[in-house]
Design a protein around this motif. Structure first.
Motif, short mmCIF file in Angstrom:
data_model
loop_
_atom_site.label_atom_id
_atom_site.label_comp_id
_atom_site.label_asym_id
_atom_site.label_seq_id
_atom_site.Cartn_x
_atom_site.Cartn_y
_atom_site.Cartn_z
N PHE A 32 14.40 -43.21 -34.82
CA PHE A 32 15.67 -42.31 -34.44
C PHE A 32 15.45 -42.72 -32.87
O PHE A 32 14.78 -41.74 -32.07
CB PHE A 32 15.56 -40.87 -34.72
N SER A 33 15.95 -43.62 -32.25
CA SER A 33 16.18 -44.00 -30.69
C SER A 33 17.44 -44.56 -30.42
O SER A 33 18.05 -45.35 -30.95
CB SER A 33 14.87 -44.90 -30.58
N LEU A 34 17.91 -44.12 -29.17
CA LEU A 34 19.11 -44.54 -28.61
C LEU A 34 18.73 -46.05 -28.35
O LEU A 34 17.81 -46.53 -27.59
CB LEU A 34 19.37 -43.72 -27.50
N LEU A 90 20.85 -36.83 -29.23
CA LEU A 90 20.04 -37.17 -30.30
C LEU A 90 18.83 -36.34 -30.80
O LEU A 90 18.38 -36.18 -31.73
CB LEU A 90 19.45 -38.75 -30.15
N GLU A 91 18.10 -35.76 -29.52
CA GLU A 91 16.98 -35.01 -29.94
C GLU A 91 17.41 -33.65 -30.59
O GLU A 91 16.88 -33.25 -31.40
CB GLU A 91 16.33 -34.55 -28.62
N ASP A 92 18.52 -33.06 -30.03
CA ASP A 92 18.92 -31.92 -30.82
C ASP A 92 19.58 -32.38 -32.30
O ASP A 92 19.22 -31.55 -33.17
CB ASP A 92 20.24 -31.44 -30.15
N ALA A 93 20.24 -33.55 -32.62
CA ALA A 93 20.28 -33.97 -33.86
C ALA A 93 19.04 -34.13 -34.65
O ALA A 93 19.23 -33.68 -35.91
CB ALA A 93 21.39 -35.15 -33.89
N ILE A 94 18.11 -34.46 -34.23
CA ILE A 94 16.84 -34.64 -35.06
C ILE A 94 16.39 -33.38 -35.38
O ILE A 94 16.02 -33.29 -36.76
CB ILE A 94 15.77 -35.80 -34.03
#
Length: 594
Positions: free
Chosen positions: A335-337, A354-358
């Protein structure tokens, strides 16, 4: 101590758009300082990188340790620098400078394991001073008005592994305690990956489980292949997670057959991957983190609620309908932008970060699964092994290293350093069936201080290999509590950990990997020496402490090679421990496995 803790001066060299940056020294005592970092912005913004810096004299520093960069443990010049990266799905925010004697010289850690950060230590050539920098917001995060975290700097003259272990305890004070670990996670497991790859067969899996049970295994990990008829080892068929009738037949029935053997079942899922050959590809073609053009598979974007709901629904159905005991949730670090998704927001996303979503995906997944089964097993893998990940996964596995005992050893120790109470597992063990039992045993010896995962065809290995595996797994199960003890010491990380020692309840186990001379620091009722040197013989130093005690030496298959009383008043004793063998020194003439 590299310097007086009171002389540490932390400064901000880049504010990253913050209107106000505060560094408040909240604690400075006994060689440890903690600084509260506060960044405030005008309005709600996407913060740019903030860089913090301090300097320390390069005195008695020989090596630099960080959780992921195993090939960069020498001291590097400031223009290159030793790097430690961390974010929700990768690494951990800690870095340590170590003396030649294995003592801590400087350990730096951040309380926030989710925000993308990078630590750098590098020597300034002109004055031989270590420049330390902590870069925060190294990758884009969500909008915010302010940011707070604590930075801990430890200069105590203590063993480096103690300093790292204390960082793990410190993180738990911020809510990052290890997830509950079911007992079965602390016993050997069988994995289908190296032994079958994608060429799975239900009857053959059950047969491996039947044999593995006799070796002490209590669970099986059914890896990639159950979800596709294809055997090409690509991910273009991931995403639908429909059972391959050709290979598996009825998954619920297969799991029941394995449960009837009194073994648990863990199933592999590549969490972010969706392949072009799946129905999910069309369903989520606008929800990818990478550009799908020309690709056979892509990573889903968990910032979309419908992506998270879809993934969580898959796991809920498997746990409830199939009575699945656990999940190998793979590739979370992917999972990486990318340039394709870097600046995208809206269009159905409910998270900017993205970190919050993970974290939201993992939190909701574990909440639902624990409602179904409080003892649910969750395996994560290097690189996603930091304190945030450990609140959700209860098994951390060494990264893939087929037949590579050295990398398995390094990964084992690196994970043990920061694992807290989480069960650390080896990468799956395999070896060439034509190799000697001594060489095959090196695979097992390399990972003694983790939970073994076995991935050979148990009906095909020869009798010597079976005796070796049975002996070492019996030894491992017998001394499991000692091997997994928190009293864990690893020597010389710059030399790929030359020896490892654990002790508990009067028993001490030392494995010699690179140093033939073994020097126990304390007395013990039972001393067990494992020969991981690849050659015959271990030299016991300060041996007068053990004079007169009984010694039993075993070869790698459990055959007794020697029994004798250790001579008295000898400073050095050379024990003729066979290659990959074990020496057991006790007060009384009892068996190693008694």
């Amino acid at each position: 101590m590299i310097m007086d803790i009171n002389k540490i001066e932390l400064t901000v060299t880049e504010k990253g758009g913050a209107q106000n940056t505060e560094i408040i020294n909240t604690y400075r005592e006994n060689g440890v300082a903690v600084f509260r970092l506060k960044f405030t912005y005008e309005g709600i913004v996407h913060p740019e990188m903030v860089s913090l810096n301090f300097k320390a004299p390069c005195i008695d520093v020989f090596s630099v340790w960080s959780p992921l960069h195993v090939d960069e443990r020498n001291i590097m010049p400031v223009w290159k620098g030793n790097k430690a990266i961390s974010r929700a799905g990768e690494g951990a925010p800690v870095q340590t400078a170590i003396s030649r004697s294995g003592k801590n010289r400087m350990t730096v850690a951040l309380s926030d394991p989710k925000t993308p950060v990078q630590f750098r230590m590098g020597v300034n050539e002109s004055d031989v001073v270590i420049n330390c920098s902590i870069d925060i917001f190294t990758l884009p995060v969500g909008q915010l008005h302010s940011y707070e975290a604590d930075l801990r700097i430890d200069l105590r003259d203590i063993p480096y592994y103690q300093a790292i272990a204390d960082v793990r305890k410190w993180w738990s004070e911020y809510g990052y305690a290890s997830a509950y670990v079911p007992e079965v996670a602390k016993y050997p497991m069988y994995s289908t990956w190296y032994s079958f790859h994608q060429d799975l067969n239900a009857d053959e899996i059950v047969e491996q489980c039947r044999i593995a049970k006799t070796f002490g295994c209590r669970a099986v990990l059914i890896d990639d292949g159950w979800q596709t008829d294809d055997c090409s080892c690509v991910y273009s068929y991931c995403g639908d997670w429909q059972i391959s009738k050709k290979k598996v037949g009825d998954m619920k029935q297969l799991i029941k057959r394995i449960h009837d053997l009194d073994m648990k079942v863990i199933l592999w899922y590549s969490v972010p991957f969706v392949g072009r050959n799946s129905e999910a590809w069309k369903q989520f073609e606008n929800c990818f983190l990478d550009n799908p053009e020309g690709k056979e598979w892509c990573c889903l974007d968990p910032r979309f609620p419908r992506v998270r709901e879809y993934l969580i629904g898959l796991y809920i159905r498997a746990a409830s309908e199939w009575k699945l005991d656990g999940f190998k949730l793979d590739f979370i670090d992917r999972f990486s932008l990318t340039e394709y998704s870097l600046h995208k927001s809206g269009n159905g996303r409910d998270f900017d970060s993205l970190e919050d979503a993970i974290e939201k995906l993992l939190y909701d997944t574990m909440t639902k699964l624990r409602e179904i089964n409080p003892d649910i097993l969750i395996e994560f893998r290097q690189k996603y092994m930091g304190p945030l990940m450990q609140t959700y996964g209860n098994m951390l596995r060494v990264s893939d290293c087929p037949a590579d005992g050295l990398k398995n050893r390094i990964g084992m120790v690196d994970l043990r350093m920061l694992s807290g109470n989480t069960a650390v597992h080896s990468d799956m063990l395999e070896w060439n069936y034509e190799d000697t039992p001594e060489n095959a045993a090196q695979q097992m010896i390399s990972i003694l201080y983790t939970v073994p995962q076995i991935s050979v065809r148990l009906e095909k290995i020869n009798e010597k290999h079976k005796k070796m595996l049975a002996f070492y797994l019996k030894f491992w199960c017998e001394y499991r509590d000692v091997l997994l003890s928190e009293n864990f010491e690893a020597a010389a990380p710059w030399a790929n950990y030359s020896s490892v020692c654990t002790q508990k309840n009067g028993t001490m186990i030392i494995t010699a990997y690179e140093n033939q001379v073994v020097e126990p620091k304390e007395n013990a009722e039972k001393l067990i020496l494992v020969n991981g040197l690849g050659k015959r013989g271990i030299i016991l130093k300060d041996a007068e402490r053990w004079g007169g005690k009984k010694c039993v030496i075993f070869d790698c298959m459990g055959n007794v090679a020697q029994k004798f009383d250790l001579p008295k008043d000898r400073l050095l004793i050379e024990l003729a421990v066979p290659t990959s063998g074990i020496a057991c020194i006790t007060e009384a003439p009892n068996s190693l496995l008694q």
